[in-house]
Design an enzyme around this catalytic site. Structure first.
Site, PDB file in Angstrom:
ATOM      1  CG  ASP A  26      -1.889  -1.130   1.115  1.00 47.46           C
ATOM      2  OD1 ASP A  26      -2.389  -1.578  -0.015  1.00 47.46           O
ATOM      3  OD2 ASP A  26      -2.202  -1.549   2.265  1.00 47.46           O
ATOM      4  CG  ASP A  29      -6.702  -1.430  -1.326  1.00 50.82           C
ATOM      5  OD1 ASP A  29      -7.007  -2.576  -1.619  1.00 50.82           O
ATOM      6  OD2 ASP A  29      -5.860  -1.245  -0.706  1.00 50.82           O
TER       7      ASP A  29
END
Length: 230
Positions: free
Chosen positions: A153, A187
């Site tokens: 991420d 995401d």
């Protein structure tokens, strides 16, 4: 909408997602990478958008369960979800669902596949990252086994950072930050697809029913007219 168009959307998201993840992981240690835009309102309080490299061992928001076995089960669940998504995407394209519905399904599918790639293979093809170490690609031994990779991420939008007013029950005086999660392109694709479906679901379903329901009514009306003539 043709299946080829859906595949192109999925490929574009996967390529962008994996390219950014690989670049971040092989170029920087854990922590802040760069500030894209924004400023510090006070020392240590940045507001804007920046790249901040972390790795997620579990689900969204960093939730974990069951140690190594839990991680493996989570990856297998993602694999099953992508398998189902492959079948379902082909089905809705074949049935002629609305373009908007297929695009949203493609976004969700691409996001799930992007994170599945991390979970399945990153532990094998990367060395370990830390706050002092930059990972290398294709080392003699990876940092984890098959199905045990960590999801990379890096997108961070701390737009607002303040404290709740003291008069709010339970939360008064506590720190509030919007937007606090650190996420990735996969995401974002899932979130955009799900939110768009929730907002426009009636329109998408109505278009599909209208497209395939109307011809049946017209055919029935035509048959009744012939029956009256006879």
């Amino acid at each position: 909408m043709k299946l080829r168009s859906a595949v192109l959307i999925i490929l574009a998201i996967i390529i962008a997602d994996q390219a950014l993840k690989i670049w971040i992981k092989t170029s920087y240690p854990f922590g802040e990478v760069m500030r894209i835009f924004g400023s510090e309102s006070s020392p240590g309080e940045f507001r804007g958008f920046k790249l901040y490299f972390i790795e997620n061992e579990g689900m969204a928001w960093g939730w974990k369960f069951g140690g190594d076995w839990g991680k493996m089960l989570l990856t297998l669940f993602r694999l099953a979800a992508v398998g189902f998504g492959t079948w379902y995407l082909g089905r809705i394209v074949k049935q002629g669902h609305s373009k908007g519905f297929i695009i949203c399904a493609s976004l969700i599918y691409a996001g799930a596949l992007g994170n599945l790639i991390d979970s399945m293979f990153y532990g094998l093809i990367f060395s370990s990252s830390s706050y002092n170490t930059i990972a290398t690609m294709f080392p003699a031994q990876g940092y984890a086994g098959f199905l045990h990779g960590h999801v990379v991420d890096m997108l961070y939008f701390p737009v607002i950072k303040t404290t709740y007013p003291s008069w709010i029950p339970f939360l008064g005086g506590k720190e509030f930050e919007f937007f606090s999660p650190i996420f990735n392109i996969a995401d974002a694709a899932i979130s955009v697809g799900v939110i768009t479906l929730l907002v426009f679901q009636k329109r998408f379903l109505h278009k599909h029913e209208e497209k395939y329901g109307q011809p049946t009514v017209e055919t029935a009306a035509e048959n009744n007219d012939r029956a009256h003539v006879m």
